[in-house]
Structure formats: C-alpha cells, structure tokens
Design a protein around this motif. Structure first.
Motif, PDB file in Angstrom:
ATOM      1  N   SER A 275      -9.361 -26.548 -13.087  1.00  0.00           N
ATOM      2  CA  SER A 275      -8.761 -27.635 -14.051  1.00  0.00           C
ATOM      3  C   SER A 275      -9.279 -27.532 -15.563  1.00  0.00           C
ATOM      4  O   SER A 275      -8.687 -27.488 -16.499  1.00  0.00           O
ATOM      5  N   THR A 276     -10.672 -27.358 -15.813  1.00  0.00           N
ATOM      6  CA  THR A 276     -11.417 -27.291 -17.011  1.00  0.00           C
ATOM      7  C   THR A 276     -11.068 -26.063 -17.494  1.00  0.00           C
ATOM      8  O   THR A 276     -11.284 -25.829 -18.896  1.00  0.00           O
ATOM      9  N   ALA A 277     -10.949 -25.119 -16.604  1.00  0.00           N
ATOM     10  CA  ALA A 277     -10.702 -23.513 -17.325  1.00  0.00           C
ATOM     11  C   ALA A 277      -9.224 -23.542 -17.795  1.00  0.00           C
ATOM     12  O   ALA A 277      -8.834 -22.515 -18.046  1.00  0.00           O
ATOM     13  N   GLY A 278      -8.328 -24.562 -17.789  1.00  0.00           N
ATOM     14  CA  GLY A 278      -6.906 -24.496 -18.264  1.00  0.00           C
ATOM     15  C   GLY A 278      -6.081 -24.435 -17.255  1.00  0.00           C
ATOM     16  O   GLY A 278      -4.708 -24.293 -17.789  1.00  0.00           O
ATOM     17  N   HIS A 279      -6.225 -24.812 -16.085  1.00  0.00           N
ATOM     18  CA  HIS A 279      -5.114 -24.611 -15.189  1.00  0.00           C
ATOM     19  C   HIS A 279      -4.812 -25.705 -14.350  1.00  0.00           C
ATOM     20  O   HIS A 279      -4.031 -25.803 -13.282  1.00  0.00           O
ATOM     21  N   ALA A 280      -5.002 -26.844 -14.949  1.00  0.00           N
ATOM     22  CA  ALA A 280      -4.945 -28.267 -14.314  1.00  0.00           C
ATOM     23  C   ALA A 280      -3.422 -28.543 -14.008  1.00  0.00           C
ATOM     24  O   ALA A 280      -3.164 -28.971 -12.883  1.00  0.00           O
ATOM     25  N   ARG A 281      -2.232 -27.926 -14.665  1.00  0.00           N
ATOM     26  CA  ARG A 281      -1.094 -28.386 -14.463  1.00  0.00           C
ATOM     27  C   ARG A 281      -0.509 -26.968 -13.741  1.00  0.00           C
ATOM     28  O   ARG A 281       0.955 -27.211 -13.438  1.00  0.00           O
ATOM     29  N   GLU A 282      -1.175 -26.060 -13.152  1.00  0.00           N
ATOM     30  CA  GLU A 282      -0.585 -24.800 -12.501  1.00  0.00           C
ATOM     31  C   GLU A 282      -0.467 -25.454 -10.952  1.00  0.00           C
ATOM     32  O   GLU A 282      -1.169 -26.438 -10.414  1.00  0.00           O
ATOM     33  N   ASP A 283       0.244 -24.601 -10.353  1.00  0.00           N
ATOM     34  CA  ASP A 283       0.001 -24.688  -8.892  1.00  0.00           C
ATOM     35  C   ASP A 283      -1.305 -24.860  -8.360  1.00  0.00           C
ATOM     36  O   ASP A 283      -2.217 -24.241  -8.901  1.00  0.00           O
ATOM     37  N   ASP A 284      -1.656 -25.656  -7.303  1.00  0.00           N
ATOM     38  CA  ASP A 284      -2.982 -25.712  -6.797  1.00  0.00           C
ATOM     39  C   ASP A 284      -3.646 -24.310  -6.272  1.00  0.00           C
ATOM     40  O   ASP A 284      -4.678 -24.022  -6.156  1.00  0.00           O
ATOM     41  N   SER A 285      -2.611 -23.481  -5.955  1.00  0.00           N
ATOM     42  CA  SER A 285      -3.184 -22.020  -5.486  1.00  0.00           C
ATOM     43  C   SER A 285      -3.701 -21.454  -6.751  1.00  0.00           C
ATOM     44  O   SER A 285      -4.812 -20.337  -6.562  1.00  0.00           O
ATOM     45  N   ALA A 286      -3.585 -21.775  -8.015  1.00  0.00           N
ATOM     46  CA  ALA A 286      -4.406 -21.318  -9.134  1.00  0.00           C
ATOM     47  C   ALA A 286      -5.946 -21.578  -8.936  1.00  0.00           C
ATOM     48  O   ALA A 286      -6.642 -21.013 -10.052  1.00  0.00           O
ATOM     49  N   VAL A 287      -6.402 -22.355  -7.975  1.00  0.00           N
ATOM     50  CA  VAL A 287      -7.946 -22.300  -7.898  1.00  0.00           C
ATOM     51  C   VAL A 287      -8.363 -20.951  -7.724  1.00  0.00           C
ATOM     52  O   VAL A 287      -9.491 -20.773  -8.010  1.00  0.00           O
ATOM     53  N   ILE A 288      -7.730 -20.062  -7.300  1.00  0.00           N
ATOM     54  CA  ILE A 288      -8.074 -18.597  -7.271  1.00  0.00           C
ATOM     55  C   ILE A 288      -8.427 -17.883  -8.416  1.00  0.00           C
ATOM     56  O   ILE A 288      -9.461 -16.933  -8.460  1.00  0.00           O
ATOM     57  N   LYS A 289      -8.068 -18.424  -9.532  1.00  0.00           N
ATOM     58  CA  LYS A 289      -8.416 -18.029 -10.923  1.00  0.00           C
ATOM     59  C   LYS A 289      -9.681 -18.126 -11.347  1.00  0.00           C
ATOM     60  O   LYS A 289     -10.206 -17.804 -12.432  1.00  0.00           O
ATOM     61  N   ILE A 290     -10.617 -19.135 -10.546  1.00  0.00           N
ATOM     62  CA  ILE A 290     -11.905 -19.295 -10.883  1.00  0.00           C
ATOM     63  C   ILE A 290     -12.618 -17.984 -10.467  1.00  0.00           C
ATOM     64  O   ILE A 290     -13.997 -17.853 -11.050  1.00  0.00           O
ATOM     65  N   PHE A 291     -12.367 -17.132  -9.874  1.00  0.00           N
ATOM     66  CA  PHE A 291     -13.069 -16.129  -9.235  1.00  0.00           C
ATOM     67  C   PHE A 291     -12.902 -14.842 -10.303  1.00  0.00           C
ATOM     68  O   PHE A 291     -12.093 -14.573 -10.485  1.00  0.00           O
ATOM     69  N   PRO A 292     -14.307 -14.348 -10.701  1.00  0.00           N
ATOM     70  CA  PRO A 292     -14.147 -13.291 -11.706  1.00  0.00           C
ATOM     71  C   PRO A 292     -14.077 -11.936 -11.163  1.00  0.00           C
ATOM     72  O   PRO A 292     -14.015 -11.740  -9.785  1.00  0.00           O
TER      73      PRO A 292
END
Length: 300
Positions: A275-292
């Motif tokens: 959420s704090t990385a800017g994906h708050a309003r994206e689909d919850d599958s966007a949690v994958i975007k935290i992985f570098p």
C-alpha cells in the motif's frame, strides 16, 4: 414476511459485490431500489430495470428490507446515521442487513442501537467475490434475531447459495468473516511469495501456475489471484487496502484477548508495504510487487 410483502428491497452500495447482489435480487423478481455515492452507478442500474434513489433516506422510505454493502463500519455509520441517512427514515420493524467486514463488537453494538429505534438488524458479512455475487452464488455469514430472519424472507436466498445462520444475536457472523479474511489474506500473501520465488529462480510463470494448480500446494487464492499476475492485470476486484483493513481487524480482535497470530501479522505487514509503495488501490494480488529483483509478467 411473505415474498409479496417484500416486493421492494433496498440496496446501498453498488461496488463489485453490491452490484451483483442487486442484479440477483432483480432476477429473483424483487423491485430493487438502489443508492450509491456514484450517481452514474445508480442510473446504470435503473436503466437495467432497477429504481435509482438519491439518498439512503429515499431508499428507506420505500423499502422495509435494506441491504448495506459498504466498505467498512465508517461508511455504514454514514449511510445509516449521517445526513439523509436511512435509519431515521426506516419504518418501525424494518430490517437492515449489514454485509460489510467490520469489528464484531461494532456489529453487536449496532444491533442494540437499531433495536432502540424499533428496527431489526442482521449481521451478515459476505464472501465469494464479484463473480459469485453476480450469479447469486456467494456465501453469507449471518447472525441475528429470529424476527430479523423472518423479515428477510427469501431475500437472503435470492443473493446467496449458502446462507449460514451462526447465532440468534449479532456478532458471530462478523467473527466468522474475520476468520475467513485471516485465511484469505494469508493465502494471497503466501501465493505471492511462492510466485515471486519461482520468478526469481527463473521458472516460467505459466509453468509454475500450471503445476501448482494441479498439486497439493494449490489454494483457491493461488489459483484465482496468481491468474491476475500472469495476465499482468491488477484492476481491483478486491484492492490491497481491503486487506490492510481486514487483516488489521483480525489483529485487533486477537489483540483484545492477547491471542498470537504470527502469520496474520506478517501478511498484514506485506499488504501495508504494498500500500505504501503506491499499490493501495490495485488488485490485492499486487502484494507480489513488494518483492525485489523479479520481472513480473506483462511488465516488459
């Protein structure tokens, strides 16, 4: 309450779930009066055969059964008790069906508040996603007085394939939904972690998806949400911030009784990071975007 006494049903909140529920009610033969902060949503539903209302109070003036499909407790409070709210306009003996994911103690208190106004209340969180809401096949986790169920008549069955009765007072519906969200959030976070590791190790994403969905490691959330990742489509059906909220409720509930939830706490932090990385309003599958260090499908 007989079906002919409930020809009119009100529904407030035409989001991904509410819109499908309103459509299911209309197909079941009910005259559905709707209200949403987005005027275009109510107008579109009216064009398809519903009745558009300008405010929750206007819905309440026409209907004795009102369903609230709001994001959280604050929105529900506003709809009921804010300006042009439904509660003051509801006739004595009318029923409010609360379908949001909320603190169980808040739901219990709301039942008492509604009773003091001579109104009925049903604690009735929902699950199943937008698709099942649209087809009338979702699950409802309900709790309330026998009189509330009697007033609802066939309305609940018109919206859901599974209507669970979990108690004769409010509270247990919301408690079971909280536990469902614990599992849902942890499963999405675990699915994202697994897919991210596979990508990091150079495994083809489609191959990984195919194998896992036919193996013991599969889950409904892996199969559903990782399909979004494969498509590179993060259009929100359930947004990242929904699980920031819901897992927060899970942890608050457990904290009150000093009950440890280590997996829930970790998943919550993952959604917070997304959420704090800017994906708050994206689909919850966007949690994958935290992985570098990984290249997600559809990002080339």
């Amino acid at each position: 309450m007989q079906k002919n006494d409930a020809a009119k049903v009100g529904l407030i909140g035409l989001g991904a779930m509410g819109l499908g529920m309103a459509g299911s009610l209309r197909r079941a033969g009910y005259e559905v009066h709707v209200c949403d902060i987005r005027v275009e949503a109510t107008q579109a539903f009216a064009a398809a055969g519903g009745v558009a209302c300008a405010s929750p109070a206007e819905v309440a003036a026409s209907c004795e059964v009102i369903i609230g499909v709001l994001v959280n407790a604050a929105q529900t409070e506003q709809v009921l008790f804010g300006e042009n709210g439904a509660a003051a306009a509801m006739r004595p003996g009318s029923l409010f069906v609360m379908c949001s994911t909320v603190d169980p103690n808040w739901s219990i208190a709301l039942e008492h508040r509604m009773q003091s106004m001579d109104l009925l209340y049903l604690d009735a969180p929902i699950s199943g996603g937008a698709g099942k809401a649209a087809s009338g096949e979702m699950t409802m986790m309900t709790a309330g007085l026998p009189a509330a169920y009697a007033k609802a008549g066939g309305v609940l069955d018109a919206m859901a394939a599974n209507v669970y009765r979990l108690g004769n007072r409010a509270g247990n519906g919301s408690k079971v939904k909280i536990i469902n969200q614990l599992l849902a959030g942890v499963h999405i976070a675990a699915a994202a972690e697994a897919m991210a590791l596979g990508l990091r190790e150079g495994v083809d994403a489609k191959d990984l998806y195919e194998v896992i969905t036919h193996s013991a490691g599969n889950s409904w959330m892996f199969e559903n949400r990782m399909a979004h990742v494969l498509a590179g489509d993060y259009t929100p059906l359930s947004a990242v911030d929904i699980f920031v909220k819901d897992l927060g409720l899970v942890l608050d509930t457990a904290r009150a009784s000093k009950f440890p939830l280590p997996l829930s706490a970790t998943a919550h932090q993952m959604f917070m990071q997304a959420s704090t990385a800017g994906h708050a309003r994206e689909d919850d599958s966007a949690v994958i975007k935290i992985f570098p260090g990984i290249e997600l499908p559809g990002t080339k």
